[in-house]
Each structure stands twice: as C-alpha cells, then as structure tokens.
Design a protein around this motif. Structure first.
Motif, mmCIF file in Angstrom:
data_model
loop_
_atom_site.group_PDB
_atom_site.id
_atom_site.type_symbol
_atom_site.label_atom_id
_atom_site.label_comp_id
_atom_site.label_asym_id
_atom_site.label_seq_id
_atom_site.Cartn_x
_atom_site.Cartn_y
_atom_site.Cartn_z
ATOM 1 N N PHE A 133 45.760 46.466 41.588
ATOM 2 C CA PHE A 133 44.752 45.455 41.887
ATOM 3 C C PHE A 133 43.385 46.070 42.203
ATOM 4 O O PHE A 133 42.365 45.383 42.089
ATOM 5 C CB PHE A 133 45.245 44.540 43.001
ATOM 6 N N TYR A 192 35.339 40.011 45.746
ATOM 7 C CA TYR A 192 36.660 40.443 45.287
ATOM 8 C C TYR A 192 37.347 41.212 46.410
ATOM 9 O O TYR A 192 36.683 41.722 47.325
ATOM 10 C CB TYR A 192 36.533 41.315 44.035
ATOM 11 N N ASP A 251 45.048 37.145 39.000
ATOM 12 C CA ASP A 251 44.698 37.893 37.791
ATOM 13 C C ASP A 251 43.408 38.686 37.935
ATOM 14 O O ASP A 251 43.283 39.786 37.396
ATOM 15 C CB ASP A 251 44.592 36.942 36.600
ATOM 16 N N THR A 252 42.430 38.134 38.663
ATOM 17 C CA THR A 252 41.105 38.767 38.724
ATOM 18 C C THR A 252 40.801 39.418 40.065
ATOM 19 O O THR A 252 39.803 40.134 40.178
ATOM 20 C CB THR A 252 40.012 37.735 38.443
ATOM 21 N N GLU A 273 52.527 46.574 35.650
ATOM 22 C CA GLU A 273 51.446 47.535 35.428
ATOM 23 C C GLU A 273 51.574 48.815 36.242
ATOM 24 O O GLU A 273 50.869 49.792 35.958
ATOM 25 C CB GLU A 273 50.099 46.857 35.733
ATOM 26 N N HIS A 280 37.100 43.078 36.892
ATOM 27 C CA HIS A 280 36.567 41.712 36.867
ATOM 28 C C HIS A 280 35.265 41.591 37.643
ATOM 29 O O HIS A 280 34.420 40.742 37.302
ATOM 30 C CB HIS A 280 37.627 40.745 37.373
ATOM 31 N N GLU A 332 36.834 51.978 37.866
ATOM 32 C CA GLU A 332 36.908 50.988 36.789
ATOM 33 C C GLU A 332 35.555 50.324 36.539
ATOM 34 O O GLU A 332 35.146 50.139 35.393
ATOM 35 C CB GLU A 332 37.949 49.924 37.122
ATOM 36 N N LEU A 353 52.475 40.946 37.905
ATOM 37 C CA LEU A 353 51.469 41.886 37.398
ATOM 38 C C LEU A 353 51.669 43.278 37.985
ATOM 39 O O LEU A 353 51.557 44.294 37.290
ATOM 40 C CB LEU A 353 50.064 41.373 37.742
ATOM 41 N N ARG A 407 42.203 48.415 40.234
ATOM 42 C CA ARG A 407 41.667 48.404 38.867
ATOM 43 C C ARG A 407 41.238 47.010 38.458
ATOM 44 O O ARG A 407 40.147 46.815 37.893
ATOM 45 C CB ARG A 407 42.728 48.914 37.893
ATOM 46 N N ARG A 408 42.069 46.014 38.721
ATOM 47 C CA ARG A 408 41.736 44.643 38.324
ATOM 48 C C ARG A 408 40.480 44.137 39.037
ATOM 49 O O ARG A 408 39.634 43.464 38.439
ATOM 50 C CB ARG A 408 42.912 43.703 38.586
#
Length: 633
Positions: free
Chosen positions: A436, A410, A399-400, A93, A443, A26, A89, A438-439
C-alpha cells in the motif's frame, strides 16, 4: 507575518519508514517532484523493529502456499472485520514487492537450493515470512534507503542536482495538513533542531507516520509513535476507522524495568520457542479457541510432531494469532502462575542448539545478554504483553489508498485502517507497507499529474494559525504552566490501566473523563527557553495528537460491546455476530470549534465479500461470523 521557508513539490510524503519510502520511490518514478519529511534521521524509522519477516505467499518452503491461503489466514486473523478488498490486494501483490526488494539489493536468508527462505509465524498456515535473521525490518529500511540514494544519484547525473526530484527533510515534524477549500494544499511543520517553520506546497500528501504506541506506558514503539498521522488526518477532515483495535504483542521484555516493553520478536516462537508458566507447564493448550481447534495441536506430543512433519500435525498453540496468545499470558499472570517479574517464560533453548539460536536470532541473543544478563541459548526469557500496533487508522479507499472525503490526502502502513480488521498477523505489517506504500505513491502521483496547472493554493491565514498553535506553549496562561512530561505520564498510565488489554465499561468511562481533563491541561502546557533544541516543546505539541487519538480509542472501545481481536471486553466476553461487519468511524464533530472539537462516532457496514473469495472458506467457519441471509446464494 510568520517567517517560514516555502517549498513546492508535487507529492509530499510524511514519514520515512517502509510505507513512506516506498510511496516516495513510486511517486518519483512517475515523474513527480517528491518530498519526504521524517521526524527522526533518515534510515532510523521504527520499521526496523519489525524483526521476524515479510509475509508473502511465494511458496519457497511449502509449495502449497498461494495468495488465496494468505488471504484466508489474514481474514481469519482479523476475525473477518478486515476490508476484504485490501486483504485481497495485499495477498496478491506481496510476493512481487518482496522480489522487487531483492532486485534492489536486499539480502534475504536462503533455502538450501538458493531461494528466499521463509519461516513460520503465528496465524499463518504455511512458512511464509521472508527473513534476514531477526533483523528483517532493518534490511528493508536499508534497501529502500539505498534505493532513494540511487535515485538521487541518477538525478545528480541528469539534472546536476541530487534533490531535483526527490528530497528528504530530516528531523522535521509536520503539525498541520493545509487545505484549499476541500482539497489538500500542502503541510506546515518545523525543523526539530532549529525550530524554524516551513511550508511545503503540494496537491497530494501521503501520510505514512506509523502508530500510536507512545500513548501507552508499556510499549514496543519508539518515541516517534505519537499518533501524528492519525491526528493530522482527523484535523484535515478525514475519518479514522477501527480505532478500538489495539494489538498487544504477547512477547515484550518485562525485566529489568528500564527495558520493559521492548519487543521480543515472534520469530522466537516461529522457530520453536515454547511458553511456560511458573509451574513449568506449557499452558497455551488451555487457550485454543473453538474456532481454531481444527488447526492447532491439542497435546504436547502432537505439537512437537509438527516441527518434524508439519503436513501431518497441527500447529503448536504458541503460533496462534497474537491477540489469543496475549490474552492467554495475561490470564496466567492474573491467576498467579506468572514469572517472578510479572510475565511468563519463553524458552527456545530446548528446540534449537546454541549455534542455531545465535545464527537465526542474533538480535534477540544480543538483546537479552546485554540488557537482561540472560543467555537465551541456555535460559528462558521472561516476556509479557506490550502495546505494539494499532489496527485502526485513516479510512482509505482500498485500491488507491486515498483518504475518503479529503481530495489529495493518502495514507499507507500502520496509519491506514481496514487492512487488518480486528487483529494483525505477524509479518503482514512489512508486506502491508510495501503493497500500500506503492499504491499510495502511485495514485498520489496520478492525482497530482491530473490536476495540471489547477493546483490548490496554501492560504496564508492557515499558515499563521498553524504557527500560532505551534508557539502557544511558550506563552502558557499559567506560569510556568503544566509540565508536558507530567501530562504525558498521566496519559500513558490512564491508557495502560483503563483502556488496555482487558477493558470494562466503567473503566473506559473513567478514562474518557481523565482524557478530557488532560486535554484541558495539555492546552496549558508550558515550556521555557526558545525553539532550538527544546524537547519539552516537541512533547507539548505531540500531546495534542496523542490525546486526540487516545479519545478515539477509548470511545470506540466503549461503543463496541463485544470481544474481537485486539479488543477484549471483560463485561462482553463473547464475539457477537451482529458486530462482524460493523466499522466504527471517528471524526471531529466540528473542526471549526478547534482547539476543543469533540470526537463523533458513526457506524458503517463493511461491503459484502465477493462470492469467489467467500468460497475459499468452509461454510461452517463462515457461519460463526455471517448470518444465513448473508451467505445465501
């Protein structure tokens, strides 16, 4: 001045399992120059041990399935301690991430009409796990690995360099996250083969290092799972959440001793396997908790009927969530009704033909035949609980996937906390990695891009300090110093015996005393020889991480005076409603006091769930977890 190779990227991903590779793909797709650092060989990640399938509510086998049901099952499995936004989420998803894998070349088993097949798993109301026999994790890693190679081929054509925007550093260990003030500036590590140090400068670091299982003596986890990402986050100033919740998979091999703990996939039970004790009794009916009685069979006849008509019958108790099954097996063994080698019997041969077993469970058939001389098409397996997964991890924004309080850091996958609450449902791990991962990559890339030229620097003094820390085992104070293998064995035995599947206050206090002593001894761990091909040195460095994480588990488990999910207190056997929304956060008391900072515990309440999500549950069920005030309109 320390000699170290220096590299500069936009995003660095530590770990090359499902979460790490999906994050890297990603980040690269967002135009970021991305580095992936993996502890073992590329493609050999522990994700391959997730055999049963990927949980996603595609509704291919039962059209009644949808994301709301998946969300509801996940919250029930986690005993409502999950961060509800992460669970939402994930459920929304997961189907897109599975279909995405298929477009990248994943070859899933199919239904008769050609759709992706889905199988039953514990805690899931409908058949939900997309699978490739019992080798789903392997297919996932192969697919993501090939996607990385394909992207590198594109870079070779466009830039003349296959590593222009995506490079994999194999067989390397990261020992520190480097910081410029409060912001992440990169990582410090070494190549395991040569021992040479390297620094990767990057404004965004994604941790995707997996779990902590090698702190336990009996575990399904591979050698890489030494809590590296958990410890790196702690040392960088982040918090770990829910560390008391360690999942003991109910079915690991128990014989012969050389393979004790190796995973026996839940798909054996999902495909009809039943658990019996030494009296040949199907004992799981005795262990269905009141909160699950509405959904699970009470008699063998009712359970057997479910296999032919799941819409009219309740699920077999073998498909209860993993924490319930593990405790039941443990109870049977303690009561003297276990198998000859300290487990129970898992039999799939009465439900499936030999041909079906070999087709649907090829890895399990091969594993037992080669390692235990047991033919599972005709004989039962001996199984027992094994340390498998930690629900706790880095405290992240749902979310991030950004680590709270550490800009540029992260975390995704098993190293991240919050998604699974007190217990993870089988199959949710692989979809968690993809959603997550991907998320986190997305981010992290956006964060790095927004900085522009204002990139954090890598302080030279931090590099020098990290190098000195890595070299310390070669100059242990005592000669020849503590043996790192001996310290590791004592750590594993301590966690296995005193902070295991059943916990008591006095035992956990004893564990903390032992861990403190082991931490001092680990500081004196010495190795001989040089940095090339030196596994003793690698373990001496890993001990820091395992001891830090083990202390977090023990302290949080001592603090939580109830039993919930993967945390069972013999002295507090009930689930307390007052603990339902309480998260325990572990932080380093004073990072400046290294190498001996203490672990500090704080409490935090989960945010209230949105009303539309609460409406998915019956009020009677919610009343077991929530107070009347919390449920008031």
């Amino acid at each position: 001045m320390t000699e170290a190779e220096h590299h500069t990227y936009d995003v660095v991903v530590v770990g090359a399992g499902g979460a790490g590779l999906r994050a890297a793909i990603e980040a690269r797709s967002q135009g970021m120059r991305t580095a992936v650092i993996c502890k073992s060989l590329f493609g050999k990640a522990h994700t391959v041990m997730a055999e049963g399938g990927i949980a996603a509510s595609m509704g291919n086998v039962n059209a009644g399935d949808n994301w709301q049901v998946h969300f509801r099952d996940t919250m029930r499995g986690g005993k409502f301690l999950n961060h509800w936004r992460m669970a939402e989420l994930h459920a929304r998803e997961a189907p897109d991430r599975v279909w995405e894998l298929e477009t990248w070349g994943a070859l899933f088993d199919r239904t008769k009409d050609g759709r992706i097949s889905q199988r039953n798993f514990g805690g899931h109301e409908y058949p939900r796990l997309a699978h490739v026999g019992d080798r789903t994790g392997l297919e996932l890693i192969r697919t993501l690995q090939q996607r990385v190679v394909a992207l590198q081929q594109q870079d070779a054509e466009e830039y003349g360099d296959p590593e222009a925007r995506l490079r994999v550093f194999q067989e390397c260990t990261v020992t520190r996250v480097l910081k410029d003030g409060q912001r992440v500036g990169g990582v410090f590590g070494y190549a395991r083969e040569s021992g040479r140090f390297f620094v990767v400068s990057a404004p965004a670091v994604v941790l995707a290092t997996g779990g902590i299982g090698k702190s336990y003596r009996v575990t399904s986890n591979s050698w890489e799972y030494t809590g590296d990402g958990h410890a790196l986050a702690l040392l960088a100033g982040a918090a770990l959440v829910n560390m008391e919740f360690v999942q003991f998979h109910p079915t690991g091999m128990v014989w012969p001793p050389s393979v004790k703990g190796i995973l026996v996939t839940e798909s054996v039970r999902g495909d009809g396997g039943v658990l019996r004790n030494s009296e040949n009794r199907r004992f799981m009916f005795d262990y269905v908790p009141d909160v699950f009685r509405k959904h699970y069979a009470q008699t063998e006849q009712e359970a057997d009927g479910w296999y032919t008509d799941p819409d009219r019958h309740r699920r077999p108790p073998e498909l209860l969530p993993r924490d319930e099954v593990a405790r039941a097996i443990n109870a049977e063994v303690k009561a003297g009704r276990g198998s000859p080698h300290g487990g129970v019997f898992l039999d799939v041969s009465t439900r499936m033909s030999a041909q079906e077993i070999v087709r649907r469970l090829p890895s399990m058939h091969h594993q037992f035949k080669e390692l235990a001389d047991v033919d599972i098409t005709a004989e039962p397996m001996e199984v027992g609980p094994t340390c498998h997964y930690v629900m706790g991890g880095v405290d992240v924004d749902p979310d991030t996937a950004a680590a709270v309080g550490v800009p540029g850091l992260y975390a995704a996958g098993e190293v991240a906390g919050g998604m699974h609450g007190s217990n993870r449902l089988g199959g949710n791990s692989l979809s968690d990695l993809l959603v997550f991962g991907r998320r986190a990559g997305l981010h992290a890339a956006r964060y790095a891009a927004a900085l522009g030229p204002d990139r954090p620097a890598v302080p030279a003094q931090q590099v020098e300090t990290a190098a000195a820390e890595a070299l310390r085992p070669f100059s242990a104070e005592d000669s020849p110093g503590e043996n790192p293998y001996g310290v590791h064995q004592e750590l594993q035995q301590t966690m296995n015996d005193l902070v295991g599947i059943i916990r008591r206050e006095e035992e956990m206090r004893q564990a903390l005393e032992r861990l403190s002593a082991l931490r001092c001894r680990a500081g004196r761990a010495g190795v001989e020889g040089h940095r090339q091909f030196n596994p003793g040195w690698h373990l001496a460095l890993d001990l820091r991480n395992m001891l830090l994480v083990s202390e977090c588990v023990a302290r949080a488990a001592l603090e939580r005076t109830e039993s919930r999910g993967g945390h069972t207190r013999d002295d507090h056997p009930e689930m307390a409603r007052s603990w339902r929304g309480v998260n325990l956060l572990c932080t380093l008391d004073d990072v400046a006091q290294e190498p001996e900072p203490g672990i500090r515990l704080t409490r935090r309440q989960n945010p209230p769930m949105r009303s539309d999500l609460l409406a998915l549950f019956e009020r009677e069920e919610l009343g077991k977890y929530y107070t009347d005030e919390e449920l008031a309109p």
